[in-house]
Design a protein around this motif. Structure first.
Motif, mmCIF file in Angstrom:
data_model
loop_
_atom_site.group_PDB
_atom_site.id
_atom_site.type_symbol
_atom_site.label_atom_id
_atom_site.label_comp_id
_atom_site.label_asym_id
_atom_site.label_seq_id
_atom_site.Cartn_x
_atom_site.Cartn_y
_atom_site.Cartn_z
ATOM 1 N N UNK A 60 64.510 88.471 69.783
ATOM 2 C CA UNK A 60 65.152 88.309 68.479
ATOM 3 C C UNK A 60 65.344 89.606 67.700
ATOM 4 N N UNK A 61 64.433 90.535 67.874
ATOM 5 C CA UNK A 61 64.463 91.751 67.072
ATOM 6 C C UNK A 61 64.780 92.966 67.935
ATOM 7 N N UNK A 62 65.262 93.999 67.282
ATOM 8 C CA UNK A 62 65.580 95.241 67.975
ATOM 9 C C UNK A 62 64.308 96.105 68.019
ATOM 10 N N UNK A 63 63.555 95.954 69.092
ATOM 11 C CA UNK A 63 62.297 96.684 69.263
ATOM 12 C C UNK A 63 62.496 97.808 70.271
ATOM 13 N N UNK A 64 61.596 98.779 70.275
ATOM 14 C CA UNK A 64 61.669 99.815 71.321
ATOM 15 C C UNK A 64 61.606 99.174 72.714
ATOM 16 N N UNK A 65 62.274 99.802 73.646
ATOM 17 C CA UNK A 65 62.390 99.230 74.995
ATOM 18 C C UNK A 65 61.029 98.998 75.637
ATOM 19 N N UNK A 66 60.084 99.909 75.447
ATOM 20 C CA UNK A 66 58.753 99.748 76.046
ATOM 21 C C UNK A 66 58.046 98.513 75.484
ATOM 22 N N UNK A 67 58.175 98.290 74.190
ATOM 23 C CA UNK A 67 57.545 97.121 73.560
ATOM 24 C C UNK A 67 58.208 95.842 74.060
ATOM 25 N N UNK A 68 59.524 95.843 74.146
ATOM 26 C CA UNK A 68 60.239 94.675 74.672
ATOM 27 C C UNK A 68 59.792 94.344 76.086
ATOM 28 N N UNK A 69 59.677 95.367 76.909
ATOM 29 C CA UNK A 69 59.269 95.156 78.297
ATOM 30 C C UNK A 69 57.861 94.568 78.368
ATOM 31 N N UNK A 70 56.950 95.092 77.558
ATOM 32 C CA UNK A 70 55.572 94.587 77.551
ATOM 33 C C UNK A 70 55.536 93.135 77.086
ATOM 34 N N UNK A 71 56.260 92.818 76.023
ATOM 35 C CA UNK A 71 56.265 91.452 75.505
ATOM 36 C C UNK A 71 56.883 90.471 76.496
ATOM 37 N N UNK A 72 57.985 90.861 77.114
ATOM 38 C CA UNK A 72 58.621 89.989 78.105
ATOM 39 C C UNK A 72 57.736 89.788 79.335
ATOM 40 N N UNK A 73 57.110 90.859 79.797
ATOM 41 C CA UNK A 73 56.223 90.761 80.963
ATOM 42 C C UNK A 73 55.002 89.906 80.646
ATOM 43 N N UNK A 74 54.396 90.144 79.492
ATOM 44 C CA UNK A 74 53.217 89.362 79.102
ATOM 45 C C UNK A 74 53.583 87.899 78.911
#
Length: 94
Positions: A44-58
């Motif tokens: 939903x939000x424009x987050x840094x790519x590393x944070x997005x990757x961690x959240x999606x993986x988790x």
């Protein structure tokens, strides 16, 4: 569940089918909620790519684990619940 010469009755097969359906449906719901909570902000939000990757993986990993645990726990509980703890006696809450 009582068996007749090793074969299940129609009502036993129906009960197993319903329980499998319940296990899968409740597991999908629980996994979707966990995935939405963890991965939702990344989607939903424009987050840094590393944070997005961690959240999606988790979110994906935890949703998968929760799905498997839910299905297993429902089916094991169903299997154990069909036999009294002491043969010949009913459980006190029945």
């Amino acid at each position: 569940m009582e068996h007749t010469r090793g074969q299940r009755t129609q009502s036993e097969r129906d009960a197993i089918t319903v329980e499998i359906g319940y296990a899968l449906a409740s597991a999908v719901f629980a996994a979707a909620v966990v995935f939405g909570v963890l991965a939702g902000p990344a989607l939903l939000f424009d987050l840094p790519q590393a944070v997005e990757r961690v959240l999606l993986t988790a979110g994906t990993a935890l949703a998968t684990v929760l799905f498997l645990l839910r299905v297993i726990s429902v089916l094991v509980r169903f299997r154990q619940g069909s036999q009294p703890s002491q043969p010949g006696r009913t459980s006190p809450d029945s």
